[in-house]
Write a protein that holds these residues in place. Structure first.
Motif, PDB file in Angstrom:
ATOM      1  N   ASP A  30      32.082  30.110  -7.974  1.00  0.00           N
ATOM      2  CA  ASP A  30      33.601  29.454  -8.481  1.00  0.00           C
ATOM      3  C   ASP A  30      34.622  29.481  -7.632  1.00  0.00           C
ATOM      4  O   ASP A  30      35.350  28.828  -8.228  1.00  0.00           O
ATOM      5  CB  ASP A  30      34.334  30.911  -9.428  1.00  0.00           C
ATOM      6  N   GLU A  31      34.788  29.978  -6.876  1.00  0.00           N
ATOM      7  CA  GLU A  31      35.980  28.906  -5.837  1.00  0.00           C
ATOM      8  C   GLU A  31      35.488  27.348  -5.733  1.00  0.00           C
ATOM      9  O   GLU A  31      36.089  26.931  -5.895  1.00  0.00           O
ATOM     10  CB  GLU A  31      35.658  29.840  -5.238  1.00  0.00           C
ATOM     11  N   LEU A  32      33.893  26.761  -5.209  1.00  0.00           N
ATOM     12  CA  LEU A  32      33.989  25.897  -5.136  1.00  0.00           C
ATOM     13  C   LEU A  32      33.791  24.803  -6.254  1.00  0.00           C
ATOM     14  O   LEU A  32      34.833  23.562  -5.972  1.00  0.00           O
ATOM     15  CB  LEU A  32      32.275  25.574  -4.594  1.00  0.00           C
ATOM     16  N   HIS A  33      33.583  26.089  -7.758  1.00  0.00           N
ATOM     17  CA  HIS A  33      33.745  24.827  -9.050  1.00  0.00           C
ATOM     18  C   HIS A  33      35.204  24.358  -9.522  1.00  0.00           C
ATOM     19  O   HIS A  33      35.647  23.534  -9.735  1.00  0.00           O
ATOM     20  CB  HIS A  33      32.690  25.725 -10.120  1.00  0.00           C
ATOM     21  N   GLN A  34      35.695  25.405  -8.788  1.00  0.00           N
ATOM     22  CA  GLN A  34      37.407  25.534  -8.956  1.00  0.00           C
ATOM     23  C   GLN A  34      37.770  24.355  -8.359  1.00  0.00           C
ATOM     24  O   GLN A  34      38.637  23.603  -8.934  1.00  0.00           O
ATOM     25  CB  GLN A  34      37.882  26.531  -9.146  1.00  0.00           C
ATOM     26  N   HIS A  35      37.418  24.233  -6.637  1.00  0.00           N
ATOM     27  CA  HIS A  35      37.540  22.562  -5.712  1.00  0.00           C
ATOM     28  C   HIS A  35      37.263  22.247  -7.212  1.00  0.00           C
ATOM     29  O   HIS A  35      37.971  21.054  -7.025  1.00  0.00           O
ATOM     30  CB  HIS A  35      37.609  23.142  -4.556  1.00  0.00           C
ATOM     31  N   PHE A  36      36.137  21.299  -8.070  1.00  0.00           N
ATOM     32  CA  PHE A  36      35.553  20.142  -8.430  1.00  0.00           C
ATOM     33  C   PHE A  36      35.980  20.126  -8.883  1.00  0.00           C
ATOM     34  O   PHE A  36      36.497  19.173  -9.368  1.00  0.00           O
ATOM     35  CB  PHE A  36      34.122  20.797  -8.810  1.00  0.00           C
ATOM     36  N   ASN A  37      36.020  20.572 -10.205  1.00  0.00           N
ATOM     37  CA  ASN A  37      37.189  20.403 -10.896  1.00  0.00           C
ATOM     38  C   ASN A  37      38.864  20.174 -10.846  1.00  0.00           C
ATOM     39  O   ASN A  37      39.367  19.419 -11.672  1.00  0.00           O
ATOM     40  CB  ASN A  37      37.701  22.122 -12.515  1.00  0.00           C
ATOM     41  N   ASP A  38      39.240  20.419 -10.358  1.00  0.00           N
ATOM     42  CA  ASP A  38      40.851  20.535  -9.446  1.00  0.00           C
ATOM     43  C   ASP A  38      40.480  18.738  -9.141  1.00  0.00           C
ATOM     44  O   ASP A  38      41.798  17.712  -8.849  1.00  0.00           O
ATOM     45  CB  ASP A  38      40.946  21.006  -8.542  1.00  0.00           C
ATOM     46  N   VAL A  39      39.587  18.342  -8.712  1.00  0.00           N
ATOM     47  CA  VAL A  39      39.693  17.398  -7.680  1.00  0.00           C
ATOM     48  C   VAL A  39      39.105  15.905  -8.607  1.00  0.00           C
ATOM     49  O   VAL A  39      39.711  14.841  -9.021  1.00  0.00           O
ATOM     50  CB  VAL A  39      38.516  17.053  -6.755  1.00  0.00           C
ATOM     51  N   LEU A  40      37.915  16.721  -9.572  1.00  0.00           N
ATOM     52  CA  LEU A  40      37.402  16.055 -10.842  1.00  0.00           C
ATOM     53  C   LEU A  40      38.329  14.988 -12.039  1.00  0.00           C
ATOM     54  O   LEU A  40      38.189  14.097 -12.181  1.00  0.00           O
ATOM     55  CB  LEU A  40      35.741  15.886 -11.395  1.00  0.00           C
ATOM     56  N   ALA A  41      38.809  16.563 -11.999  1.00  0.00           N
ATOM     57  CA  ALA A  41      39.922  16.695 -13.668  1.00  0.00           C
ATOM     58  C   ALA A  41      41.425  15.087 -13.356  1.00  0.00           C
ATOM     59  O   ALA A  41      42.003  14.365 -14.125  1.00  0.00           O
ATOM     60  CB  ALA A  41      41.018  17.854 -13.047  1.00  0.00           C
ATOM     61  N   GLU A  42      41.889  15.046 -12.210  1.00  0.00           N
ATOM     62  CA  GLU A  42      42.258  13.890 -11.744  1.00  0.00           C
ATOM     63  C   GLU A  42      41.899  12.653 -11.473  1.00  0.00           C
ATOM     64  O   GLU A  42      42.872  11.897 -11.365  1.00  0.00           O
ATOM     65  CB  GLU A  42      42.542  14.198 -10.380  1.00  0.00           C
ATOM     66  N   MET A  43      40.365  12.006 -11.681  1.00  0.00           N
ATOM     67  CA  MET A  43      40.108  11.062 -11.329  1.00  0.00           C
ATOM     68  C   MET A  43      40.408  10.293 -12.874  1.00  0.00           C
ATOM     69  O   MET A  43      40.373  10.622 -13.764  1.00  0.00           O
ATOM     70  CB  MET A  43      38.519  11.282 -11.248  1.00  0.00           C
ATOM     71  N   GLY A  44      39.856   8.838 -12.935  1.00  0.00           N
ATOM     72  CA  GLY A  44      40.258   8.051 -13.575  1.00  0.00           C
ATOM     73  C   GLY A  44      38.779   7.325 -14.077  1.00  0.00           C
ATOM     74  O   GLY A  44      38.760   7.384 -15.700  1.00  0.00           O
ATOM     75  N   ALA A  45      37.684   7.717 -13.749  1.00  0.00           N
ATOM     76  CA  ALA A  45      36.454   8.201 -15.108  1.00  0.00           C
ATOM     77  C   ALA A  45      35.552   8.163 -13.782  1.00  0.00           C
ATOM     78  O   ALA A  45      35.869   8.209 -12.499  1.00  0.00           O
ATOM     79  CB  ALA A  45      35.925   6.423 -14.931  1.00  0.00           C
ATOM     80  N   PHE A  46      34.118   8.509 -14.210  1.00  0.00           N
ATOM     81  CA  PHE A  46      33.008   8.848 -13.417  1.00  0.00           C
ATOM     82  C   PHE A  46      32.139   8.282 -13.538  1.00  0.00           C
ATOM     83  O   PHE A  46      31.932   7.583 -14.471  1.00  0.00           O
ATOM     84  CB  PHE A  46      32.020  10.081 -13.890  1.00  0.00           C
TER      85      PHE A  46
END
Length: 193
Positions: A30-46
């Motif tokens: 959950d810690e690492l997944h939340q980190h991914f979420n925090d970083v990726l939510a700010e992205m403009g596209a995948f």
């Protein structure tokens, strides 16, 4: 200008998947997944290749419907579904969930995408990353090193000509509670692009 950020998990011996495409060795809690979420939510596209896109599309569109999923998994399902996606494929004909199919990596087109408004662009997939690297299009690297040795499989960075490899500057590192280490680099001279 937006940056292209390569985000990939690797084993300590440098593989992104085992010889049969296994990724069950990833240590995502959950810690690492939340980190991914925090970083990726700010992205403009995948930005991804076909294999990565199909792997993601096979799970994330409905992952939040399972009541047994953790909060970070539910959150990422929503992030993934709603995020614009560009999949690079010469064979795919149709894609859903805010996805655009592009046939080839053309530097001028990528530079035009970077010049658009919005967050940075998250790049995933070793084959696609190799092409972006060959064309000098990767600005940052977020490599998540998992404390496992898998012995063989697909390497994150295939053999490349030395002149094609950028000089990198470490801008951050972080150790997660599960032993995964983030190494965050940028191309030397890439600040303020």
């Amino acid at each position: 200008m937006r940056k292209i950020v390569l985000m990939m998990s690797v084993s300590l011996d440098g593989f992104i998947e085992g010889p049969n495409r296994e990724i069950d060795w990833h240590r995502v809690d959950d810690e690492l997944h939340q980190h991914f979420n925090d970083v990726l939510a700010e992205m403009g596209a995948f930005l991804s290749g076909r294999v990565t896109y199909q792997l993601m599309a096979g799970f994330w569109p409905t992952a939040d419907a399972d009541p047994n999923r953790t909060g970070p998994v539910v959150e990422f399902a929503r992030i993934w579904r709603n995020m614009p996606k560009v999949v690079f494929s010469r064979t795919m004909q149709h894609a859903a969930w805010h996805t655009t199919i592009v046939r080839d990596v053309i530097a001028d087109d990528i530079l035009a995408l970077k010049a658009q408004d919005g967050g940075d662009l998250a790049l995933g997939g070793a084959d696609l990353a190799a092409e972006f690297l060959r064309q000098g299009l990767v600005d940052e690297f977020r490599v998540y090193v998992h404390p496992v040795l898998i012995g063989r499989g697909k390497p994150l960075f295939p053999e490349a000509e030395a002149e094609a490899l950028p000089d990198l500057r470490l801008i951050d590192s972080h150790r997660f509670g599960n032993g995964v280490v983030l190494l965050h680099y940028e191309r030397a001279g890439a600040s303020g692009q």
